[in-house]
Motif scaffolding. Structure first.
Motif, short mmCIF file in Angstrom:
data_model
loop_
_atom_site.label_atom_id
_atom_site.label_comp_id
_atom_site.label_asym_id
_atom_site.label_seq_id
_atom_site.Cartn_x
_atom_site.Cartn_y
_atom_site.Cartn_z
N VAL A 49 -2.69 13.70 -20.28
CA VAL A 49 -3.72 12.87 -19.64
C VAL A 49 -3.01 11.76 -18.87
N THR A 50 -3.29 11.69 -17.56
CA THR A 50 -2.60 10.72 -16.71
C THR A 50 -3.61 9.95 -15.89
N ASP A 51 -3.35 8.66 -15.71
CA ASP A 51 -4.18 7.82 -14.85
C ASP A 51 -3.27 6.98 -13.97
N ARG A 52 -3.57 6.96 -12.69
CA ARG A 52 -2.79 6.16 -11.73
C ARG A 52 -3.74 5.22 -10.99
N LYS A 53 -3.23 4.08 -10.64
CA LYS A 53 -3.96 3.14 -9.81
C LYS A 53 -3.10 2.81 -8.59
N VAL A 54 -3.58 3.26 -7.43
CA VAL A 54 -2.79 3.05 -6.23
C VAL A 54 -3.57 2.31 -5.14
N GLY A 55 -4.83 1.97 -5.41
CA GLY A 55 -5.61 1.33 -4.35
C GLY A 55 -6.61 0.35 -4.92
N GLY A 106 0.82 -1.20 0.00
CA GLY A 106 0.00 0.00 0.00
C GLY A 106 0.86 1.26 0.00
N PHE A 107 0.27 2.35 0.42
CA PHE A 107 0.95 3.64 0.50
C PHE A 107 1.58 4.04 -0.85
N GLY A 108 0.93 3.65 -1.95
CA GLY A 108 1.42 4.04 -3.27
C GLY A 108 2.44 3.09 -3.86
N ALA A 109 2.86 2.08 -3.12
CA ALA A 109 3.84 1.14 -3.66
C ALA A 109 3.21 0.34 -4.80
N GLY A 110 4.00 0.06 -5.84
CA GLY A 110 3.53 -0.72 -6.97
C GLY A 110 2.48 -0.02 -7.81
N ALA A 111 2.45 1.30 -7.78
CA ALA A 111 1.42 2.05 -8.50
C ALA A 111 1.53 1.81 -10.00
N GLN A 112 0.38 1.75 -10.63
CA GLN A 112 0.30 1.62 -12.09
C GLN A 112 0.05 3.00 -12.67
N LYS A 113 0.70 3.32 -13.82
CA LYS A 113 0.58 4.68 -14.34
C LYS A 113 0.62 4.68 -15.87
N PHE A 114 -0.31 5.41 -16.46
CA PHE A 114 -0.29 5.75 -17.88
C PHE A 114 -0.29 7.28 -17.97
N SER A 115 0.56 7.81 -18.77
CA SER A 115 0.57 9.25 -18.98
C SER A 115 0.89 9.52 -20.44
N VAL A 116 0.04 10.30 -21.10
CA VAL A 116 0.21 10.57 -22.52
C VAL A 116 -0.06 12.05 -22.79
N MET A 117 0.75 12.64 -23.67
CA MET A 117 0.47 13.98 -24.17
C MET A 117 -0.46 13.82 -25.37
#
Length: 221
Positions: free
Chosen positions: A185-191, A157-168
């Motif tokens: 445009v950015t999307d994160r998955k942390v939980g 938890g606490f953001g560890a192993g977060a998944q991220k897509f970020s595109v201009m």
């Protein structure tokens, strides 16, 4: 002696006569004069050369504020394959090619549900949007990518192993490249109750890009 003269005279006379008889007349011979016969005069009119086929004139493009877009062509997002200037670019360059294809399909699949009456197509496919003046061309460059680690997200938890897509992302009118909007445009998955998964993150990212396209459309829609 007289006989010789007579023979000589006869031979001379007959030879001259033969020559005169056999020599063709040059002064009176019509073959020696070639009369110039003028070509026949015709009264046919010359055939005019065909006129060149006029090129079709394209209708002038409407201002963006008056254009009613009805279709979006989604291009496959690109990555920087040149000089790397940041760790984000280094991560983005490692995204698998099949993942880029999945992002493209996810974005295209989310557009009709997010924008009422809008169709979507994959750029380069056999069947695309019919009218370039009413088509939004969506392109993008991946600026960061983290595959993520579901186990770390779940156990640490606490953001560890977060998944991220970020595109201009960049939206333009296809017919002339007129810019509608450009945005990171950015999307994160942390939980999430199981820490989130890759498919959920991909779908959420596609929905966010579709929302960006919706905001980019003129208010006439």
């Amino acid at each position: 002696m007289a006989l010789a003269q007579s023979n000589s005279g006869w031979w001379s006379q007959n030879r001259s006569g033969d020559a005169a008889a056999t020599e063709p007349a040059t002064a009176a011979s019509p073959a020696s004069e070639v009369s110039a016969v003028p070509p026949p005069v015709t009264h046919e009119q010359p055939v005019p050369a065909p006129l060149p086929t006029p090129m079709p004139v394209a209708s002038p493009a409407l201002p963006l504020s008056q254009t009613r877009f009805d279709c979006v062509e989604v291009a496959r997002f690109e990555v920087n394959d040149g000089l790397i200037t940041s760790k984000e670019e280094a991560r983005a360059a490692m995204i698998p090619a099949e993942r880029l294809a999945e992002i493209q399909r996810s974005v295209a699949g989310n557009i009709p549900g997010k924008i009422a009456g809008m169709r979507a197509a994959l750029a380069g496919a056999t069947t695309g949007c019919p009218d370039p003046q009413r088509t939004v061309l969506l392109t993008g460059r991946i600026v960061d990518f983290k595959k993520g680690n579901q186990a770390l997200r779940y156990f640490v938890g606490f953001g560890a192993g977060a998944q991220k897509f970020s595109v201009m992302a960049r939206a333009v009118r296809k017919s002339d490249g007129a810019l509608l909007a450009e945005e990171d445009v950015t999307d994160r998955k942390v939980g999430g109750w199981i820490g989130g998964d890759a498919d959920k993150g991909l779908d959420d990212f596609g929905e966010k890009v579709a929302t960006f396209v919706k905001r980019a459309l003129p208010a006439t829609r």
